[in-house]
Structures are given as C-alpha cells and as structure tokens.
Design an enzyme around this catalytic site. Structure first.
Site: not given
Length: 337
Positions: A304-306
């Site tokens: 996640g997190e980009g």
C-alpha cells in the site's frame, strides 16, 4: 481551491461532466512516434503510455516534471472485529513515519522525483463498523471526497494516490464484492498478514456487510455504506485529477477499489488512469481485470502507501524520455526504409 460539490447531488453532477483528453495532441504524439528512430512498435507499451500521457497533458512532446504522491490515512470501526494483524493505533504511527520521511513510499518518491503530501482524516474518529450500520453519513462521505479533491495540486502533471488505514483491505474487499459480485472469499485477502482465523473473521465481516446492504448497487452509496474516509478521499483525488486533466497511476487493491467506485459511477471515468502494478493482495488481479487495466509492473507488492504506483513512475518517465527525447529519422539522417 474551490470544491465544485458540497453534497451528493453535486458529486453526481461532476461525474456526469468529465473532460476528455486533447485528441489533437494525442494524434500529433502518434505521428511523432511513427517517425522516431526505431522499428514501429518496438517499444511496446511505452509507446502507448507516451501517447496516452500526451493526450491528457495537451502536448505532443510532453515532459514529466511535477509528479505528486498524495497519501490519505483514516481508521475503520470494523477493526474491532479482529480483521487486521495490527491495532488501529498503527495508522497514526505510520502517518508520523510518512511525515518524518521514514517509510518505503518516501524513498520511492524521492527516487523518482515526486513531491509527497500526507493527509490524515479524523484519525481519532474511526468510521462506524460497516457490519452493523453505514460506515459514513452522506456528509462524512462528501467531506472525505472533498478532502481528496483539495489535496491535488492543479499544477501537478501526474498523481499517485496512496493510503494508510488499519482495516482498509476489509473495507476495499466489501466494496469490490458489492459492486462486482461473487463470494466474500473471492475478494478477501490477508492484508497486513492476518492468520487463517483472522482471514476467516475478515471474510465473515465482508459477507455480513454485504448482506446488510443487499441490493444496493449505486456506487456512491456502496462507498458510503462500506468505505473508509481514506478510500473516499482517494476517489475524490482521482476525480479532481480528471477535472485538471492530470494523468493518474493507480496503486494497489485499496486504491483500485476507490477507483472502482468512479468506474461504476461514470463510464470512462478512469480513462486518465493506468494501473501501476498488480499486487499480491487477494482480489487485486481480478479487480484490475474488471477495471480493464493491465498493470505496468507485477512484483508481488502488498504494502500500500502508493508504493507500487510510485515505482511505476519510473516506467512512465522512461516512456516519455524515449518519446520526447529520441530523434526522428529525418533529424538523425537515418533511412526509415
């Protein structure tokens, strides 16, 4: 920045009037591509990427100069059901890590020259448990989408939206199931690494949430019933990027669940977006197929997190460097056959 909506009716009006690409710029980019010093089609998807980007930026010879990574963080009431391997307090702790520059996405953003912004959304006020009741009120949904919209820099020339929120893979799985059908197990993965018992609790929560809203198909209502503030904010950010004709690289399963809401709400709403990667989270490959997006990378990521979307900036930079920097046959004095 002025937000062009303050209620759901306004949101629906925005979704009904989405700008398209500059087709003349895209055609000029295609013409340039045909004249570059390489065999036709030899750069594969890089050629398609460059033309796609040129159309949305309105120039036949674009340069990527101002990419933005916007991370949204929020907490989820469903976490109380034991659907995550980590407690909700980790969300705020990771926000601090992002702000201090210590997370993986910070390193990737720096590597690929992207400006990173972090947006914490009412971390002390989790959404309600979607198994029992709607996760958000209409006002809360609109506020979260407006926060996402406002986070986008109109001067950016690329957007990657990322997230942090303990429990948000559970919410994303429920959204995907509600909008795409199937069984809870089809869309529910291990997220942060839950064990078998945790995975079973997670799938049960997803199934119960869907049973509660049985028959609800309106995408914005599904988002309100089952989503999180950070998921709604990502949808708002992707929508704002469309208004500003800013191309988007989608990140993982949770980001794509947010994008799915737009995809189902308005045909073509994701024409300005490409999929950065196919992650390891359960259901992501299936979700990309439903979105009609072939991933640029497949590296088994599930952070996640980009992070996967930011990593794909390197692919786009390569595509644009070749497209805009290469010589044409005429410029190089090379015979084109």
């Amino acid at each position: 920045m002025t937000i062009p909506f303050d209620d759901l009716a306004g949101l629906r009006a925005v979704l009904s009037d989405l700008p398209g690409p500059d087709r003349a710029a895209a055609e000029k980019a295609q013409s340039r591509n045909a004249q570059l010093t390489k065999p036709a089609g030899s750069l594969g998807r890089l050629e398609e990427l460059a033309t796609w980007y040129a159309g949305w930026r309105g120039t036949a010879r674009p340069v990527l100069a101002r990419p933005q990574v916007a991370i949204f963080a929020a907490n989820h009431g469903v976490v109380a059901r034991g659907v995550s391997a980590f407690p909700a307090a980790v969300t705020a702790q990771m926000v601090g890590n992002f702000e201090a520059g210590g997370a993986a996405v910070n390193q990737l953003a720096q590597t690929f020259g992207a400006r990173l912004t972090v947006h914490a959304l009412d971390l002390d006020r989790p959404t309600r448990d979607f198994v029992d009741t709607a996760a958000m009120s209409e006002a809360e949904l609109v506020a979260a989408m407006a926060a996402g919209w406002a986070a986008v820099d109109p001067e950016a020339d690329l957007l990657v939206a990322g997230e942090m929120g303990i429990g948000n893979t559970c919410s994303a799985s429920a959204i995907a199931l509600a909008l795409e059908g199937g069984e809870a197990q089809d869309w529910t993965g291990r997220g942060t690494g839950v064990d078998d018992a945790g995975l079973a609790r997670k799938a049960e929560a997803v199934a119960q949430g869907i049973a509660r809203i049985e028959g609800t198909r309106d995408p914005l209502e599904v988002l309100r019933q089952l989503g999180g503030r950070e998921i709604a904010a990502m949808a708002g950010a992707v929508l704002a990027a469309r208004r500003h004709r800013i191309p988007v690289i989608l990140d993982g399963f949770i980001c794509c669940a947010a994008a799915l809401v737009l995809h189902r709400a308005a045909p073509g709403a994701l024409d300005h977006a490409v999929a950065g990667h196919q992650g390891a989270e359960g259901g992501h490959a299936r979700l990309l197929e439903r979105l009609g997006k072939a991933p640029l990378l497949s590296l088994g990521l599930r952070l996640g997190e980009g992070s996967g979307g930011v990593l794909a900036i390197g692919v786009l930079r390569g595509a644009l460097a070749c497209h805009s920097g290469m010589a044409t046959f005429a410029e190089a004095g090379v015979s084109d056959g």
